[in-house]
Motif scaffolding. Structure first.
Motif, short mmCIF file in Angstrom:
data_model
loop_
_atom_site.label_atom_id
_atom_site.label_comp_id
_atom_site.label_asym_id
_atom_site.label_seq_id
_atom_site.Cartn_x
_atom_site.Cartn_y
_atom_site.Cartn_z
N LYS A 1 -12.99 56.33 26.71
CA LYS A 1 -12.75 55.00 26.16
C LYS A 1 -13.88 54.63 25.20
O LYS A 1 -15.00 55.14 25.32
N ILE A 2 -13.59 53.69 24.30
CA ILE A 2 -14.62 53.13 23.43
C ILE A 2 -14.85 51.66 23.81
O ILE A 2 -13.90 51.01 24.29
N PRO A 3 -16.08 51.18 23.65
CA PRO A 3 -17.24 51.81 23.02
C PRO A 3 -17.97 52.79 23.95
O PRO A 3 -17.95 52.65 25.16
N ASP B 1 -18.98 51.54 28.43
CA ASP B 1 -18.49 50.24 28.88
C ASP B 1 -19.28 49.17 28.11
O ASP B 1 -20.51 49.18 28.09
N SER B 2 -18.52 48.26 27.49
CA SER B 2 -19.17 47.26 26.62
C SER B 2 -20.21 46.44 27.38
O SER B 2 -21.23 46.05 26.81
N ARG B 3 -19.97 46.16 28.67
CA ARG B 3 -20.95 45.32 29.39
C ARG B 3 -22.28 46.04 29.51
O ARG B 3 -23.34 45.44 29.37
N ASP C 1 -9.90 36.22 19.47
CA ASP C 1 -9.48 36.73 18.16
C ASP C 1 -8.59 37.97 18.33
O ASP C 1 -7.68 38.19 17.53
N TYR C 2 -8.83 38.75 19.39
CA TYR C 2 -7.96 39.91 19.64
C TYR C 2 -6.55 39.43 20.02
O TYR C 2 -5.54 40.00 19.57
N VAL C 3 -6.46 38.38 20.83
CA VAL C 3 -5.14 37.84 21.18
C VAL C 3 -4.42 37.38 19.91
O VAL C 3 -3.23 37.67 19.70
N PHE D 1 -4.90 38.53 16.94
CA PHE D 1 -4.65 39.72 16.11
C PHE D 1 -3.41 40.50 16.59
O PHE D 1 -2.53 40.85 15.80
N ARG D 2 -3.32 40.72 17.90
CA ARG D 2 -2.23 41.57 18.42
C ARG D 2 -1.05 40.79 19.01
O ARG D 2 0.07 41.30 19.01
N HIS D 3 -1.34 39.59 19.53
CA HIS D 3 -0.28 38.85 20.25
C HIS D 3 -0.27 37.37 19.85
O HIS D 3 -0.43 36.47 20.69
O1 99T Z 1 -7.76 53.59 27.72
C1 99T Z 1 -8.03 54.51 26.93
O2 99T Z 1 -7.94 55.71 27.22
C2 99T Z 1 -8.48 54.20 25.52
N1 99T Z 1 -8.74 52.81 25.35
C3 99T Z 1 -9.91 52.34 24.89
O3 99T Z 1 -10.83 53.07 24.57
C4 99T Z 1 -10.04 50.84 24.73
C5 99T Z 1 -10.03 50.50 23.25
S1 99T Z 1 -9.49 48.83 22.91
N2 99T Z 1 -11.31 50.44 25.30
C6 99T Z 1 -11.39 50.10 26.60
O4 99T Z 1 -10.40 49.99 27.32
C7 99T Z 1 -12.81 49.81 27.10
C8 99T Z 1 -12.83 48.90 28.33
C9 99T Z 1 -14.20 48.86 29.00
N3 99T Z 1 -14.12 48.10 30.23
C10 99T Z 1 -15.28 48.24 28.11
O5 99T Z 1 -15.83 48.94 27.27
O6 99T Z 1 -15.62 47.06 28.29
C11 99T Z 1 -8.20 49.18 21.72
C12 99T Z 1 -7.36 47.99 21.44
C13 99T Z 1 -6.33 48.22 20.37
O7 99T Z 1 -6.27 49.28 19.72
O8 99T Z 1 -5.53 47.28 20.14
#
Ligand code: 99T
Length: 198
Positions: free
Chosen positions: A52-54, A66-68, A161-163, A165-167
């Motif tokens: 996952k990113i970041p 993990d962003s936190r 802002d993500y809400v 953007f996507r929804h």
């Molecule tokens: O779940 C996956 O395999 C890939 N998903 C991700 O990498 C998402 C990108 S947001 N990141 C997370 O889920 C990180 C969550 C973690 N708890 C944190 O870092 O805080 C992509 C959104 C989009 O494309 O609309």
């Protein structure tokens, strides 16, 4: 340091805003990837086993993910003040991250799952979490949000802002006038403008 990045990710945006607000942008090389649960970016594997990113590679220790974790590390590295609010700040961040989690799950359901298998009740349940989170922000957190900027402010702005953007149909502003007006102000920060998804 090397940051695995995608501009649409609200979690990555938290990290980018922390970099802006603490003056560390120059210390990070941004490496943009395309990743999703069903098609993970292969080059992420060495940095985050969860793909996952970041994720943040650094010269002086193992990669962070993990962003936190990354945001708290960067704040400490810059001797910043983004966690000075203690547990309140962390609960606010958790509330915002929960809104993000629900919104990202909705995105994956709509984008990745075949249309005939999409589950409306589940989408509605995630939308319910977004709206419940926003109602809690409006009821409990406005005084905090009008105080000095911390990681809670940054996470809330990224989530809302993500809400949008996507929804956008979620219409989180309805019934949340104070939150909507706070967001309109916060959006004018340079760090928000510089990290707008798109
Ligand atoms: O779940 C996956 O395999 C890939 N998903 C991700 O990498 C998402 C990108 S947001 N990141 C997370 O889920 C990180 C969550 C973690 N708890 C944190 O870092 O805080 C992509 C959104 C989009 O494309 O609309």
């Amino acid at each position: 340091m090397k940051l695995f990045h995608a501009s649409a990710s609200p979690y990555v945006r938290k990290v980018m805003i922390v970099l802006h607000e603490t003056g560390q942008l120059e210390d990070v090389e941004v490496h943009t990837v395309v990743t999703a649960p069903t098609v993970p970016a292969a080059d992420l594997k060495g940095s985050n086993p969860l793909m996952k990113i970041p994720a943040l590679e650094r010269a002086d220790g193992p990669a962070l993910y993990d962003s936190r974790v990354i945001c708290e590390f960067l704040n400490a590295r810059a001797d910043g003040s983004l966690y000075d609010g203690g547990w309140d700040t962390k609960v606010l961040e958790a509330t915002a991250d929960g809104i993000m989690d629900a919104a990202v799950l909705m995105s994956y359901e709509k984008r990745l799952r075949p249309e005939e298998k999409q589950w409306d009740q589940w989408l509605d349940a995630q939308r319910g979490k977004i709206l419940a989170g926003c109602a809690a922000l409006e009821a409990r957190w406005m005084a905090h949000l009008h105080g000095p900027i911390d990681i809670g402010h940054i996470a809330v702005a990224c989530a809302l802002d993500y809400v949008d953007f996507r929804h956008p149909e979620t219409n989180w502003r309805r019934g949340n006038d104070s939150l909507a007006s706070w967001m309109a102000d916060f959006e004018s920060r340079a760090s928000m403008a510089a990290t707008k998804p798109g």
